[in-house]
Design an enzyme around this catalytic site. Structure first.
Site, mmCIF file in Angstrom:
data_model
loop_
_atom_site.group_PDB
_atom_site.id
_atom_site.type_symbol
_atom_site.label_atom_id
_atom_site.label_comp_id
_atom_site.label_asym_id
_atom_site.label_seq_id
_atom_site.Cartn_x
_atom_site.Cartn_y
_atom_site.Cartn_z
ATOM 1 N N GLY A 176 0.828 -1.191 0.000
ATOM 2 C CA GLY A 176 0.000 0.000 0.000
ATOM 3 C C GLY A 176 0.868 1.248 0.000
ATOM 4 N N ARG A 195 18.348 9.464 -0.566
ATOM 5 C CA ARG A 195 17.680 9.910 -1.789
ATOM 6 C C ARG A 195 16.199 9.532 -1.731
ATOM 7 N NH1 ARG A 195 19.403 10.678 -7.199
ATOM 8 N NH2 ARG A 195 21.463 10.041 -6.502
ATOM 9 N N ILE A 196 15.362 10.488 -1.983
ATOM 10 C CA ILE A 196 13.925 10.240 -1.962
ATOM 11 C C ILE A 196 13.475 9.939 -3.393
ATOM 12 C CG2 ILE A 196 11.662 11.242 -1.471
ATOM 13 C CD1 ILE A 196 13.347 10.511 1.036
ATOM 14 N N LYS A 207 17.728 5.159 1.417
ATOM 15 C CA LYS A 207 17.441 4.555 2.722
ATOM 16 C C LYS A 207 15.957 4.207 2.726
ATOM 17 C CE LYS A 207 21.102 7.068 5.027
ATOM 18 N NZ LYS A 207 21.437 8.055 6.095
ATOM 19 N N GLY A 233 9.785 3.562 5.742
ATOM 20 C CA GLY A 233 8.607 2.806 6.178
ATOM 21 C C GLY A 233 8.346 2.844 7.670
ATOM 22 N N GLU A 234 9.382 2.864 8.465
ATOM 23 C CA GLU A 234 9.184 2.668 9.903
ATOM 24 C C GLU A 234 9.594 3.859 10.754
ATOM 25 O OE1 GLU A 234 9.985 -1.841 10.729
ATOM 26 O OE2 GLU A 234 10.980 -1.295 8.880
#
Ligand code: MOS
Length: 750
Positions: free
Chosen positions: A478, A640-641, A713, A716-717
């Site tokens: 998701g 890096r996004i 990197k 998520g958490e």
């Protein structure tokens, strides 16, 4: 092969056309129009419905079931019990596959926890199966339930989390405490939390001889395939798992669950396709949870407010029969510098389903205690809690001494504080009120999460028409993996994302590793990146060695792939399209392969983490004690996004869970029966829209040259880790009351 600069080129030379774009989810329209087919949406011809009956006792033995009564229900096909269930080819308590846990799948009459499956009814309709399951009238030999953190003698586990030592000492703790002029000691308790993804665990299983076809949501397709192959005694390649969409997982879909195995057994028993989907209350037992903790922190600081000692001990629980130990104390390994750090864990076995990885396992649980304690220490030193953190945050990993692979945490503190307006915060608590007279408080928390990589493979192809294909068995829980990974795939091929077919989500594709540990984008993304480099290198080889190509002889200088063409690096006007290169070579397609894993030498030299700082405002009714978060600002540096829209969305989700950790979530156990009393989403509180204030996530720019070639990197958490403490600390600042038992509820403020 000619030396091609292309394959080793730094990311900024080749990347940026797709990576970095805030694309919306490519599967978004499907999802909001109901077109996305989740596992339980599949209805193959002849499918029967399976419904589990679960144990109402916490420990003992199942003595009997009224199978005859259940069979009187019209439409019932079979009742699977411990006495007639198909035997498995391998012990379901076996644990030789990574991240596997013991499964309760009707291989014995022993009951080990409440809500353990004790039977499965298979019927023509869901209603018939549900009704029949109610008629089973189980009889038990029950033993008293062991409940709570003091149920039994505690022991020191051999490892905590995925394999860390339970006890770690760095420096001389007693000397650190002795040299301090200010000390605090405080004990915090965190409750059990249950993974409650919107989609409950489900399976639709079809057997054809020894071939098994499954719709099953999975965060780890290859490991799931391997475990099922072992349990059913068939080769892994006979098992085809489709998992295009998951309605959340949070760690509980990383391994195959017992109920999903039961669905597959039921299909074998009745010789028809079978669907089994958990009811909401059945999520509270057989599919994992975040274990409760009692954490004691002792901190020392000198007269300048510099930490001299951190001691962090965690007491937690695990099941009576399996090993997962929440590594909460390890939060103190990373965040703050101190000459002495001692962390330890001990565990009590109780009658519960086995706890499991749950979004930021260890970090979420441990950081809410550590961040609260750091706030208490700042208060003891008479310092602003942000100033205290700026003085004490770690610039290198305290335990290992390895430098962090990048150093953007200070930026996170500064940008977050600026945006939030932190400088206007009064030092003392209970000083601010809003126009309605509500108490207002501001709190800060530090966020951190390791930048992990697992192993993954990918396959790339460029086709005759110049379009691309990229394949890896990636998982989209998701979070938008279909989109972010396709962006990486497209850049890897030098194509626009719309020219690339991106296939993911089935076990027949190359193994994309695990969607967990916040490492999926980095791991699967690097495999795609390397597959792209491989296919482009092959294409370049074709062109540069063909004297009819304008790229002929360019091998030494190198080529650049861009917008479906290869360009000579030394003369970019000399270029040729992928389609033309393939046409002249008479090829319909050219293929490349890639793989990814962590680089051991950089890991030895650097500690790799994402960092962040979260600032929260809460409002508390002075008469009623009602608490509302009113504003949260987080600033995160996570390399890096790939897609800022999706990364923010992940961070919002984490920050909301942090808020939930501080104020809402709590599985309440009945001390007599050991059962969870609020095993439903009415009484197990998670934040709803009305609980969630305006949230901002600032993406702090960070170039990390060491984590991997793309500098990725994970996001998520990490969002949970700073937010839970920030909210808790804001409650103290609003009220002057330090609540150490989570979640913080209004009764504790009165
Ligand atoms: Mo996560 S707990 O690594 O799915």
């Amino acid at each position: 092969m000619a030396e091609l600069v292309l394959t080793q080129a730094p990311a900024h030379v080749r990347h940026g056309s797709n990576i970095g774009q805030p694309l919306t989810r490519r599967d978004g329209i499907l999802k909001v129009t109901g077109g996305a087919r989740y596992a339980a949406d599949n209805h193959p011809a002849g499918m029967a419905y399976a419904v589990m009956a679960v144990s109402s006792i916490a420990r003992g033995r199942l003595v009997s079931l009224d199978v005859e009564a259940a069979k009187t229900q019209p439409g019932v096909i079979a009742v699977m019990t411990p006495w007639n269930a198909p035997r498995l080819a391998a012990d379901p308590d076996g644990k030789d596959i990574p991240f596997s846990f013991k499964l309760d799948v009707l291989q014995s009459d022993v009951v080990r926890y409440p809500n353990q499956p004790i039977a499965v009814v298979i019927a023509e309709t869901l209603e018939a199966a549900t009704e029949a399951a109610e008629l089973l009238s189980p009889r038990y030999e029950a033993e008293p339930a062991r409940v709570g953190l003091d149920a039994d003698e505690a022991f020191v586990p051999p490892i905590v989390g995925p394999g860390k030592p339970a006890t770690v000492q760095h420096g001389d703790l007693e000397a650190g405490l002795a040299s301090s002029s200010r000390r605090i000691e405080a004990t915090y308790e965190t409750p059990a939390q249950y993974h409650n993804a919107m989609e409950t665990h489900a399976v639709v299983a079809r057997w054809e001889g020894d071939t098994l076809s499954l719709d099953l949501p999975s965060q780890a397709l290859a490991l799931t395939q391997l475990r099922l192959a072992q349990l059913f005694g068939i080769p892994p390649e006979n098992i085809h798992i489709r998992s295009p969409f998951l309605g959340g997982g949070f760690g509980s879909k990383a391994g195959v669950s017992g109920p999903q195995v039961l669905g597959i057994m039921a299909a074998r028993l009745v010789g028809r396709p079978v669907k089994l989907a958990l009811r909401r209350e059945q999520m509270f037992g057989p599919v994992g949870h975040r274990a409760p903790t009692r954490q004691t922190l002792r901190l020392g600081a000198d007269e300048n407010g510099t930490l001299t000692a951190i001691q962090h001990h965690t007491r937690t629980t695990s099941s009576s029969f399996d090993d997962f130990f929440e590594p909460a104390s390890d939060a103190s390994h990373t965040l703050y510098a101190s000459p002495a750090i001692a962390t330890s864990h001990d565990v009590v076995r109780i009658d519960t389903g086995t706890p499991l990885f749950m979004r930021a396992p260890g970090e979420a649980t441990g950081s809410i205690a550590l961040e609260s304690a750091i706030d208490e220490m700042a208060e003891a030193c008479g310092m602003d809690p942000l100033a205290f953190r700026l003085k004490n945050y770690a610039e290198a990993e305290p335990i290992s001494g390895r430098p962090f692979s990048s150093k953007a945490l200070r930026e996170c503190y500064e940008q977050g504080a600026e945006r939030f307006g932190w400088s206007r915060r009064p030092l003392a608590p209970r000083q601010m009120r809003d126009e309605a007279g509500l108490l207002v408080g501001w709190g800060v928390g530090t966020a951190t999460f390791p930048a992990l990589m697992f192993q993954a493979q990918a396959r790339a192809a460029i086709r005759a028409d110049g379009t691309g294909l990229m394949e890896t068995g990636a998982h989209d829980m998701g979070q938008g993996a279909w989109t972010a990974l396709a962006q990486i795939a497209a850049d890897g091929l030098g194509l626009d994302i719309d020219q690339v077919e991106f296939r993911a989500g089935t076990s027949d594709l190359p193994d994309a590793g695990i969607a967990g540990g916040s490492g999926h984008t980095a791991t699967a993304g690097m495999a795609l990146h390397s597959a792209g480099a491989d296919v482009i290198a092959k294409l370049a080889q074709l062109a540069t060695s063909d004297e009819r190509s304008p790229l002929f002889g360019g091998g030494n200088a190198g080529v650049i792939a861009r917008a479906g063409r290869l360009h000579r690096r030394d003369d970019e006007s000399r270029s040729e399209s992928y389609a033309d290169i393939l046409a002249r070579a008479g090829l319909a397609e050219i293929e490349g392969r890639g793989s990814a894993s962590a680089d051991p030498s950089s890991q030895e030299s650097y500690a790799m983490h994402a960092h962040g700082a979260v600032f929260a405002e809460v409002k508390v009714d002075p008469e009623l004690g009602q608490i509302r978060a009113s504003r949260i600002v987080g600033a995160f540096a996570a390399g890096r996004i790939i897609n800022p829209r999706l990364a923010r969305s992940q961070l919002y989700g984490g920050m909301i869970w942090g808020l939930s950790f501080a104020l809402h979530e709590h599985a309440v156990t009945d001390r007599r029966s050991g059962r969870i009393m609020n095993a439903n989403l009415g009484e197990y509180h998670v934040p709803v829209n009305a609980d969630v204030p305006p949230i901002e996530a600032i993406l702090v720019h960070e170039d990390d040259p060491h984590v991997n070639a793309l500098g990725i990197k994970g996001v998520g958490e990490i969002g949970i880790t700073g937010s839970a403490g920030a909210v808790a600390n804001a409650v103290w600042h609003a009220t002057g009351v330090r609540v150490r038992d989570f979640p913080i509820t209004l009764d504790r403020l009165l």
